[in-house]
Write an enzyme that holds these catalytic residues in place. Sequence first.
Site, PDB file in Angstrom:
ATOM      1  N   THR A 172       0.653  -1.336  -0.278  1.00  0.00           N
ATOM      2  CA  THR A 172      -0.120   0.002   0.055  1.00  0.00           C
ATOM      3  C   THR A 172       1.200   1.136   0.014  1.00  0.00           C
ATOM      4  O   THR A 172       1.739   1.305   0.622  1.00  0.00           O
ATOM      5  CB  THR A 172      -0.898   0.125   1.556  1.00  0.00           C
ATOM      6  OG1 THR A 172      -0.196   0.197   2.307  1.00  0.00           O
ATOM      7  CG2 THR A 172      -1.610  -0.895   1.333  1.00  0.00           C
ATOM      8  N   ASP A 173      -0.029   2.688  -0.507  1.00  0.00           N
ATOM      9  CA  ASP A 173       0.920   3.828  -0.337  1.00  0.00           C
ATOM     10  C   ASP A 173       0.672   4.101   1.549  1.00  0.00           C
ATOM     11  O   ASP A 173      -0.354   2.829   2.068  1.00  0.00           O
ATOM     12  CB  ASP A 173       0.109   4.628  -1.080  1.00  0.00           C
ATOM     13  CG  ASP A 173       1.234   6.154  -1.210  1.00  0.00           C
ATOM     14  OD1 ASP A 173       1.831   6.581  -0.243  1.00  0.00           O
ATOM     15  OD2 ASP A 173       1.200   6.798  -2.174  1.00  0.00           O
ATOM     16  N   TRP A 174       1.197   4.525   1.840  1.00  0.00           N
ATOM     17  CA  TRP A 174       0.615   4.808   3.790  1.00  0.00           C
ATOM     18  C   TRP A 174      -0.701   5.290   4.086  1.00  0.00           C
ATOM     19  O   TRP A 174      -1.193   6.097   3.488  1.00  0.00           O
ATOM     20  CB  TRP A 174       2.150   5.807   4.081  1.00  0.00           C
ATOM     21  CG  TRP A 174       3.533   5.260   4.067  1.00  0.00           C
ATOM     22  CD1 TRP A 174       4.133   5.704   5.215  1.00  0.00           C
ATOM     23  CD2 TRP A 174       4.232   4.803   3.274  1.00  0.00           C
ATOM     24  NE1 TRP A 174       5.467   4.810   4.788  1.00  0.00           N
ATOM     25  CE2 TRP A 174       5.172   4.237   3.743  1.00  0.00           C
ATOM     26  CE3 TRP A 174       4.098   3.699   2.159  1.00  0.00           C
ATOM     27  CZ2 TRP A 174       6.226   3.320   3.610  1.00  0.00           C
ATOM     28  CZ3 TRP A 174       4.681   2.681   1.872  1.00  0.00           C
ATOM     29  CH2 TRP A 174       6.349   2.699   2.323  1.00  0.00           C
ATOM     30  N   GLY A 175      -0.733   4.258   4.284  1.00  0.00           N
ATOM     31  CA  GLY A 175      -2.086   4.919   5.144  1.00  0.00           C
ATOM     32  C   GLY A 175      -3.975   4.268   4.012  1.00  0.00           C
ATOM     33  O   GLY A 175      -4.507   4.689   4.591  1.00  0.00           O
TER      34      GLY A 175
END
Length: 770
Positions: free
Chosen positions: A286-289
């Site tokens: 994932t991208d962050w969050g």
Amino acid sequence: MVAGTVSALLLGLSLAGGSLATGNITEDSYFYGESPPVYPSPQGTGAGEWAGAYAKAKAFVAQLTDDEKVNLTAGTWSQNGCSGTITAISRLGFPGLCVNDAENGLRGTDYVNGWASGVHTAATWNRSLAHGRGVHMGREFYTKGVNVILGPVVGPLGRMVRDGRNWEGFAADPYLTGQMVYETVDGLQSSGVATSLKHMIGYEQETNRSPETNSEGQEVQSVSSNIDDETMHMLYLWPFADAVRAGTASVMCSYNRINNSYASQNSKVLNGLLKTELGFQGYVMTDWGAQHTGIASANAGLDMAMPQSSFWGKNLTTAIANGSMEASRLDDMAIRIMATWYLVGQDEGFPTPGIGMAEDLYAPHQRVIATKPDEKSTLLAAAIEGQVLVKNVNNALPLKSPHMLSIFGYDARTPETMDIPSESTAADNPLIINRTLTVGGGSGTNSPAYIDSPLSAIQRQAYEDGTSVLWDTVSKSPEIDPTSDACLVFINAYAGEGYDRRGLYDDYSDELVANVADQCANTIVVVHNAGIRLVDPWIDHENVTAVIIAHLPGQDSGRALVDVLYGRANPSGKLPYTIAHNETDYGNLLNPALPEGIFWLFPQANFTEGQLIDYRAFDAYNITPRFEFGYGLSYTTFDYSSLTIKQSSSSNSSTSSYPPAATTEPGGNPHLWDELLTVSAVVSNTGDVGGAEVAQLYLGIPNAPVRQLRGFEKFYLAAGESVEIDFHVTRRDLSIWDVYAQDWLLQEGPFVVSVGRSSRDLPLQGTFTF
């Protein structure tokens, strides 16, 4: 309104009829606004060069407990300065992983270089330089103990002109982007660092990229990029295929939704397009969050959550126990992650993860010097070649030992500190940054060893030449010595992650240029730009004699510019996008999509233009650009002649409609890269000095946009020298995506073949039919 209702409404709207080639949506767009399910998540096979890494990874994972497998799938917060961390499994000798920004050079540390950005690299049109940049940049990440570089970027592609992150990627064209990313991935991973290609997919705006609560307390979902199947393949997925073919270890999900399903849980994109069609063997993070569900995202093909996960952990083993997730899915997640570690050779001799990083740069930490002397030539060459000369009246450039230069503009000066802010202003203007711009803002920012500003470099040259230099980098209406041989004006156009640009020009900078040009008969303008910057308010001023679009050259900005200004380097950069006369020329692709109407809580970005972005749109709608895609001047001239078109006799596949069946390898069906055609031309340097030219091949493919880039070659020619160049055209280059057959359909013709200096300067033309 629920998301499923939104999908149904959009799917109904998508069946209005028309032709994708002209930018409208038809019934053949089988997923537009709705993303069909693709299950189960395919297990990695170790295809191609991955075979050895998979054998080792399977043996390693076979020794793990369930908890250890789970721990591989999500990051943990750390104090070592890494953007994300996977914990160690000490009993088996696995030291964990350090992943870090950014694709343009290591961020948040010391003893590293600030490299030319993605858009600047694309403007070089130099494959070997892109590869060398990757090799040297990767060595710095390696030395600092960073296992995974969070890059390179091929999404955004550049659909939306005001996108705040276009500068992180390469070009507003899938072919040029694909060529650059292939070389970048190969170069980086040859240095022992794994790449995390980003962002998959349709991430074409910052506005509403993540869910947020509005003023009424309602949750607004991320924007949905609604893309038909043909456009997905012909534009947005194209460079991902090149990067997967190059062996990228990881792919990062985007924040947005795709056809109303979040990227991190979109089974069509992850299981279908990436892991099945492209044969991707690495892992998806994932991208962050950007993780929004637990087991659903795992079953949809997500393998790693960053920087941590509140959804997984024990929930994964519970899901296996209750049958909502197969144990083989967890094994595949772990194997894919470990296979990348073995693929790039990090199981032998790799530094301690994060050894050169620090949570606080100014706190006590270990000194790890990652810069190397042999990087300097590549750093400088990249900075030089990405600058594009777009105007040069009466040979105003190169400068010839001027007696006096006058320097103006905020962009000429060195930053007051080495801190790179996320946003800074000049004259309270958020469109510019109040010092020389070497890189954009946000997670794509890098940490330079120094910043060589234009003013500093010009003053060094003045010392050598005995030139007098006057400067005023503060005033908008400076006083000018009338005896100046030339006046150089430096402006910039800032962009950064988290918000989209407010415009493509600013009044402050335009007035500054006009005020100088009104008083100085030889005004040279240099623009450092993180994205397209319009120039019409002043470029036709009779005293504006030369203009350089200097992009984002990294720390050697001043030195590189002076080499171009004084002719030690002949400019060879070409625009990787189209500069319009006016903002309105970009039509609906100027601004980000906003929540509205019945979709207020579910914002929709409908890619109804199909393939018609950037130069494709200008060609389709007969809009005259200020400077077209592929445009760039030189201090010499080049002529083109002797076009030949020949079907390749050594092709490994026939010219049947669809590629021969084959086992999918990383990148897709290997027959897509069979060479079917060779186009040749002779290019001659007809000027007085040596220089590099970028010869460009455009094809008019039936049932597709009027012309598309399908080849380029960059080469140096001495004055009077000629060379024959060859463009090797593949099956994929000559095909369109057939949404019914779900395969690449080779067109019969007639094809229009055009070769020349830019997308609109094509002196050589011919046709052929299979």
